[in-house]
Write a protein that holds these residues in place. Structure first.
Motif, short mmCIF file in Angstrom:
data_model
loop_
_atom_site.label_atom_id
_atom_site.label_comp_id
_atom_site.label_asym_id
_atom_site.label_seq_id
_atom_site.Cartn_x
_atom_site.Cartn_y
_atom_site.Cartn_z
N GLU B 4 -33.81 -32.56 -14.49
CA GLU B 4 -34.26 -31.73 -15.80
C GLU B 4 -35.65 -32.19 -16.09
O GLU B 4 -36.64 -31.55 -16.41
CB GLU B 4 -33.32 -31.89 -16.44
CG GLU B 4 -32.98 -30.68 -17.54
CD GLU B 4 -33.30 -31.03 -19.05
OE1 GLU B 4 -33.67 -29.69 -19.68
OE2 GLU B 4 -33.34 -32.19 -19.65
N THR B 5 -35.77 -33.66 -16.00
CA THR B 5 -37.05 -34.39 -16.41
C THR B 5 -38.29 -33.76 -15.58
O THR B 5 -39.30 -33.45 -16.05
CB THR B 5 -37.01 -35.72 -16.45
OG1 THR B 5 -35.67 -36.15 -16.01
CG2 THR B 5 -37.25 -36.15 -17.92
N VAL B 7 -38.63 -31.13 -14.13
CA VAL B 7 -39.01 -29.69 -14.35
C VAL B 7 -39.71 -29.82 -15.63
O VAL B 7 -41.01 -29.22 -16.09
CB VAL B 7 -37.89 -28.83 -14.48
CG1 VAL B 7 -38.39 -27.23 -15.00
CG2 VAL B 7 -37.12 -28.66 -13.05
N ARG B 8 -39.23 -30.36 -16.73
CA ARG B 8 -39.93 -29.93 -18.18
C ARG B 8 -41.03 -31.19 -18.69
O ARG B 8 -41.99 -30.79 -19.08
CB ARG B 8 -38.62 -30.09 -19.13
CG ARG B 8 -37.91 -28.84 -19.05
CD ARG B 8 -37.28 -28.49 -20.20
NE ARG B 8 -38.05 -28.74 -21.48
CZ ARG B 8 -37.58 -29.65 -22.51
NH1 ARG B 8 -36.66 -30.15 -22.36
NH2 ARG B 8 -38.22 -29.81 -23.58
N THR B 9 -40.72 -32.33 -18.28
CA THR B 9 -41.36 -33.26 -18.69
C THR B 9 -42.05 -34.08 -17.44
O THR B 9 -41.39 -35.50 -17.40
CB THR B 9 -41.11 -34.16 -19.86
OG1 THR B 9 -40.30 -33.30 -20.50
CG2 THR B 9 -42.19 -35.03 -20.43
N ASN B 38 -45.75 -32.31 -20.84
CA ASN B 38 -44.82 -31.11 -20.33
C ASN B 38 -45.60 -30.43 -19.09
O ASN B 38 -46.69 -30.33 -19.06
CB ASN B 38 -44.35 -30.15 -21.48
CG ASN B 38 -43.46 -31.02 -22.28
OD1 ASN B 38 -42.68 -31.87 -22.14
ND2 ASN B 38 -43.41 -30.64 -23.61
N ARG B 39 -44.56 -29.74 -18.38
CA ARG B 39 -44.97 -29.00 -17.27
C ARG B 39 -46.08 -27.89 -17.79
O ARG B 39 -45.82 -27.19 -18.88
CB ARG B 39 -44.01 -28.25 -16.79
CG ARG B 39 -43.76 -28.19 -15.32
CD ARG B 39 -42.64 -27.39 -14.67
NE ARG B 39 -43.09 -26.38 -13.83
CZ ARG B 39 -43.66 -26.58 -12.74
NH1 ARG B 39 -43.67 -27.58 -12.08
NH2 ARG B 39 -43.92 -25.23 -12.00
#
Lengths: 353, 333
Positions: B4-5, B7-9, B38-39
């Motif tokens: 999750e990290t 992908v997002r941050t 962030n991405r």
């Protein structure tokens, strides 16, 4: 001999000329067997009046010839043809005494405040050398007075500046010391070659304001050489845009920058990164076709998004497109050709304040 | 958790401290810097010389050299702390996860190697194995993606203009689709027209590969054009950070306010106002707020206490005692 030239051309508004570049060209030659010629400067003519004091920007990218023009005006580069005339005398033919006076009255501030210093000497040395050389003071206390006054003029406190080595000062302080040094000699004109391009944003404004004060309060004319149209806009009254050694466009700085006519100036202006996220860069791209550099015609042809067939016929003349405006582009062929060689004839008059 | 990290941050920097150790004591070039990326986001880190911005770039690449040492904090890249990795692990993560577009492409390319070989070099160094034809195809694809003709592959750096060299550097940086691109003053030696083209190219490829980007520089104009978020650095700290439009319209920290009002534009001629005083010594920073010696709004507290970074509005942070009494949420650094 040279006085004659000046008298012929001295009178756009009746005042005497301080400095005139008359049809100045400079060609650099490289190579021993196969010579390679670079036309750094191609028949540029402009002048600076004795009064009122003016600020003129000379703008362009690297390779535009702006630094060659500055160095030619300073007498550091001898023109291949044409001449630089200072108060009626050809700089290349001055007597020793005239040249000494020229070197005092025409001062320069260079881009890199680090390179102008010898790191082993204190800042004082930079300021005292010209006093000795030009015998500006008869005693040490008089010399001290001159130095301190010059530092205060540029907004530096003498007690915080003197006695220090160059690395102990910030870039902005070093650059202001260079301006102080120039001012001390009570010059008629300062050639400032990219004086703020290596200085941080917060100090840039201070140096530009210092130059503006030199112009308005002390009556010193300034040639502001830059690649940065934004600072040129802020400080200068008139601007000459150079491209590959030729004048592309010239006129009052407001009209040239807010309404550029030459495709090159348009490209430059649209490339300014405006410090405003709401004003985003336009997306138009220049064409660049290196196979299509014509041997004759406009020197911007290979990059020009608006090029036409006739642009390869011959080098376009400068067209007088509006009051205070000339541009070297066939798109304005309906406008009258600008005949007076001196660019100053199209410049806007200086505001008295 | 890591997916999750990832992908997002892709990047979380926490309380990073980088000191240069000199005989006269540590120079605190980066002194407790935190931010997240962030991405797809483009962060601009702005500061004057000596603010610590280039040291951050070096630390993110783990390319800092003695006497610089990372004294504390963490650099969480795609969920794992770079500072916990050994040299070999760091080497492998460079280029593949975080890549740099250097300041002077003019001398960052090897002068005696063809462009093709320099691009392939990075891939081979990361154990990418392909046939010669596939390598050449990848090089051509990368060069095209930064707006260069594939023929450039067979040229040497001296045959290219400054802008073309910087495009090659961008091509190399994205050759392994990193999740973070760090660009340190990528256009400092280029003319305005070329500068615009290079920055737009950087932006295009960053959007295409969906990477996050950090651009480091001092030109607020360039930042306004490139960044979606801006962090203002002063004296080794980020003193304000927020969305770009917000920072320009409503700067909260006095330094940001003065910096923005000192910028010349081409709308109207006006009296230009610089910021009086000098940047602080990082060897002996002033007590309290690092900016208090130049601050027009300085109060007694500013000379004593280091201001805490507070979230003044959503996504909008500043470290200034002016906002001490407000309800701003304190951010623990």
């Amino acid at each position: 001999m040279t006085t004659e030239t000046v008298q012929n051309s001295a009178s756009t508004n009746g005042s005497e000329l301080l400095l005139r570049a008359d049809n100045v060209s400079k060609t650099f030659v490289a190579g021993t067997f196969r010579k390679h010629y670079t036309h750094a400067l191609d028949t540029v003519t402009f002048s600076v009046p004795e009064s009122p004091p003016t600020i003129t920007a000379i703008a362009g990218e690297s390779g535009s010839g702006k630094t060659t023009l500055a160095r030619t005006v300073l007498g550091l580069v001898e023109p291949t043809s044409g001449k630089v005339i200072y108060r009626g005398n050809n700089v290349a033919e001055m007597s020793r005494a005239q040249h000494a006076e020229f070197r005092r009255e025409v001062q320069v501030v260079f881009q890199d405040p680090f390179e102008s210093y010898n790191p082993f000497y204190k800042v004082d040395h930079v300021l005292r050398t010209p006093i000795r050389r030009y015998n500006l003071a008869s005693s040490k206390s008089e010399a001290d007075g001159i130095v301190e006054e010059a530092l205060r003029t540029v907004g530096l406190r003498p007690e915080e500046t003197l006695g220090r080595h160059p690395h102990q000062l910030s870039g902005g302080q070093r650059q202001r010391v260079m301006v102080a040094r120039a001012v001390m000699l009570k010059p008629k004109i300062i050639v400032a070659d990219e004086p703020v391009s290596m200085v941080d944003a917060s100090l840039r404004a201070t140096i530009l304001e210092t130059l503006r004060a030199m112009n308005q309060d002390l009556g010193i004319s300034i040639l502001y050489i830059t690649h940065d149209l934004t600072t040129a806009f802020q400080i200068a009254e008139n601007i000459i845009v150079l491209y590959k050694g030729r004048v592309a466009e010239a006129g009052s700085v407001e009209s040239v920058i807010n309404d550029p006519t030459h495709p090159y100036t348009q490209l430059l202006v649209s490339s300014i990164p405006q410090p405003d996220p709401e004003t985003q860069w336009g997306r138009e791209q220049e064409t660049r076709d290196e196979d299509e550099i014509p041997l004759t015609g406009c020197n911007f042809y290979d990059r020009c998004p608006l090029r036409m067939d006739e642009c390869t016929n011959a080098d376009p003349p400068l067209y007088h497109t509006a009051q205070n405006r000339i541009t070297r582009c066939y798109r304005y062929a309906d406008s009258p050709v600008h005949l007076a060689p001196d660019l100053r004839s199209v410049f806007a008059e200086t505001n008295p304040n | 958790m890591t997916t999750e990290t990832t992908v997002r941050t892709p990047l979380i920097v926490k309380d990073l401290k980088v000191y240069y150790h000199t005989r006269r004591g540590p120079v605190k070039a980066v002194d407790g810097v935190s931010f997240e990326l962030n991405r797809g986001e483009r962060l601009g880190l702005v500061g004057e010389s000596g603010s610590g911005k280039s040291t951050i770039a070096l630390a993110l690449m783990m390319a800092h050299k003695e006497p610089a040492r990372i004294e504390g904090g963490s650099i969480i890249l795609n969920g794992s702390n770079l500072l916990d990795d050994n040299d070999e692990q760091v080497r492998l993560r460079r280029l593949s996860e975080i890549a740099m577009v250097p300041q002077g492409a003019l001398n960052s390319l090897n002068p005696v190697m063809r462009i093709r070989d320099q691009v392939i070099d990075g891939l081979k160094d990361h154990n990418v194995s392909m046939s010669v034809g596939e390598f050449n195809g990848r090089v051509a694809e990368l060069l095209t993606s930064v707006g260069l003709h594939p023929d450039v592959a067979s040229r040497f750096p001296h045959e290219l203009s400054g802008g073309m060299k910087q495009r090659v550097s961008i091509a190399i940086a994205i050759s392994m689709n990193p999740s973070v691109i760090v660009a340190d003053e990528p256009t400092s030696a280029l003319d305005v027209v070329v500068q615009k083209q290079v920055v737009q190219t950087l932006r295009d490829v960053q959007e295409r590969i969906g990477a996050a980007a950090i651009m480091i520089g001092h030109d607020m104009g360039l930042m306004a054009q490139f960044a979606s978020r801006i962090g203002i650095m002063y004296g080794g700290k980020i003193i304000e950070i927020g969305p770009v439009a917000n920072i320009f319209q409503n700067p909260r920290h006095p330094y940001t306010r003065l910096l923005i009002s000192s910028l010349p534009d081409t709308r109207s001629k006006r009296r230009l106002q610089g910021i009086p005083g000098l940047p602080p010594s990082l060897l002996r920073p002033p007590p309290g707020c690092v900016f208090h010696t130049r601050c027009p709004d300085a109060m007694d507290i500013c000379t004593q206490d280091i201001p805490i970074t507070r979230e003044l509005d959503p996504n909008r942070f500043a470290a200034c005692h002016l906002y001490g009494d407000q309800d701003g949420k304190e951010v623990v650094l």
